[in-house]
Design a protein around this motif. Structure first.
Motif, mmCIF file in Angstrom:
data_model
loop_
_atom_site.group_PDB
_atom_site.id
_atom_site.type_symbol
_atom_site.label_atom_id
_atom_site.label_comp_id
_atom_site.label_asym_id
_atom_site.label_seq_id
_atom_site.Cartn_x
_atom_site.Cartn_y
_atom_site.Cartn_z
ATOM 1 N N LEU A 89 0.976 -0.597 -0.366
ATOM 2 C CA LEU A 89 0.060 -0.199 -0.201
ATOM 3 C C LEU A 89 1.146 1.894 0.450
ATOM 4 C CD1 LEU A 89 -3.014 -1.003 2.587
ATOM 5 C CD2 LEU A 89 -2.899 -1.019 -0.282
ATOM 6 N N ARG A 90 1.543 1.389 0.140
ATOM 7 C CA ARG A 90 2.971 2.534 0.425
ATOM 8 C C ARG A 90 3.106 2.957 -0.708
ATOM 9 N NH1 ARG A 90 3.047 6.446 3.168
ATOM 10 N NH2 ARG A 90 4.624 8.034 2.522
ATOM 11 N N ALA A 93 0.640 4.880 -1.777
ATOM 12 C CA ALA A 93 0.125 6.156 -0.041
ATOM 13 C C ALA A 93 1.054 7.156 -0.426
ATOM 14 C CB ALA A 93 0.148 5.218 0.930
ATOM 15 N N GLU A 97 0.524 11.264 -1.017
ATOM 16 C CA GLU A 97 1.036 12.220 -0.443
ATOM 17 C C GLU A 97 1.748 13.434 -0.775
ATOM 18 O OE1 GLU A 97 2.734 10.040 2.929
ATOM 19 O OE2 GLU A 97 0.941 8.523 3.271
ATOM 20 N N LEU A 197 -5.756 2.212 -3.960
ATOM 21 C CA LEU A 197 -5.436 1.940 -3.137
ATOM 22 C C LEU A 197 -6.117 1.355 -2.623
ATOM 23 C CD1 LEU A 197 -2.515 2.063 -1.036
ATOM 24 C CD2 LEU A 197 -4.577 3.703 0.142
#
Length: 226
Positions: A89-90, A93, A97, A197
């Motif tokens: 997921l990072r 993500a 961000e 996501l």
């Protein structure tokens, strides 16, 4: 120490590692120096050194009779899956961000074409499908631009491969995986990152419990298959 010795040692290590990671060595198989040196037609020294490296890689463990392939316990598997989901997921993500993080569209486009071909000609269920599946996750992570994140994900996926490969022995799992991969790729390419996501989270196991249930079934199957 001759160069030939070094390359021989490396060849035995790479080949044995490849066989373990691709599920060609049963967790029940006894890995002993005499047996392996005969199989590889080499002396025991390069075999001993290869086994020592595989031990430090965490791919084999010492047993009473030599070595065996490591199969993570359910507790270790839960921890590894949790880490896997975090790493997966990072990648997306970080792009949500930080608008300066742009996905590599060429890499994603190539991956999309590969999975579209698989949708047209669906591969037969086979444990080795896990390697294709890992390729998708590696490419998706790589496209988000943090190489360290991708390396960590690749390592985690290798550790759980022996269990995950048993997830791909049914037709519907193969077709569902292909469809979900295509959906995620299309969403990322459309820059609908929030939806991507969510789709990725659902894909890698929104509920860890479902994953664990599948893993325990897979481990039971592995025990039966021997």
């Amino acid at each position: 120490m001759s160069m030939a010795g070094g390359s021989l040692r490396e060849q035995v290590y790479q080949q044995l590692r490849d066989e373990i990671l691709n599920g060609r060595v049963s967790p029940r198989e006894r890995l002993t120096e005499p047996k392996l040196s005969k199989a590889f037609e080499v002396s025991r020294t390069p075999v001993r050194e290869a086994l020592s490296r595989l031990l430090s890689d965490g791919l084999v463990e010492r047993t009473d009779f030599g070595y065996a392939v490591v199969v993570p316990s359910l507790a270790a598997l839960r921890d590894l899956y949790e880490l896997r989901i975090t790493l997966e997921l990072r990648g997306i993500a970080r792009a949500i961000e930080n608008p300066q993080v742009q996905h590599d569209r060429a890499l994603l486009g190539a991956e999309l074409a590969r999975w579209q071909e698989m949708r047209d000609v669906v591969p037969d269920p086979d444990p080795s499908f896990v390697v294709l599946d890992e390729g998708f996750h590696r490419a998706l992570s790589q496209a988000s631009g943090n190489g360290q994140l991708t390396d960590a994900l690749v390592t985690v996926n290798q550790k759980i491969r022996a269990v995950r490969m048993h997830d791909f022995i049914e037709d519907e799992r193969i077709t569902a995986t292909i469809d979900e991969h295509l959906e995620i790729l299309e969403l990322v390419l459309a820059e609908r990152l929030g939806e991507a996501l969510t789709a990725l989270h659902r894909h890698v196991g929104e509920s860890l419990e479902v994953v664990m249930e599948r893993a325990s079934h897979a481990m039971a199957r592995m025990a039966l298959a021997g």
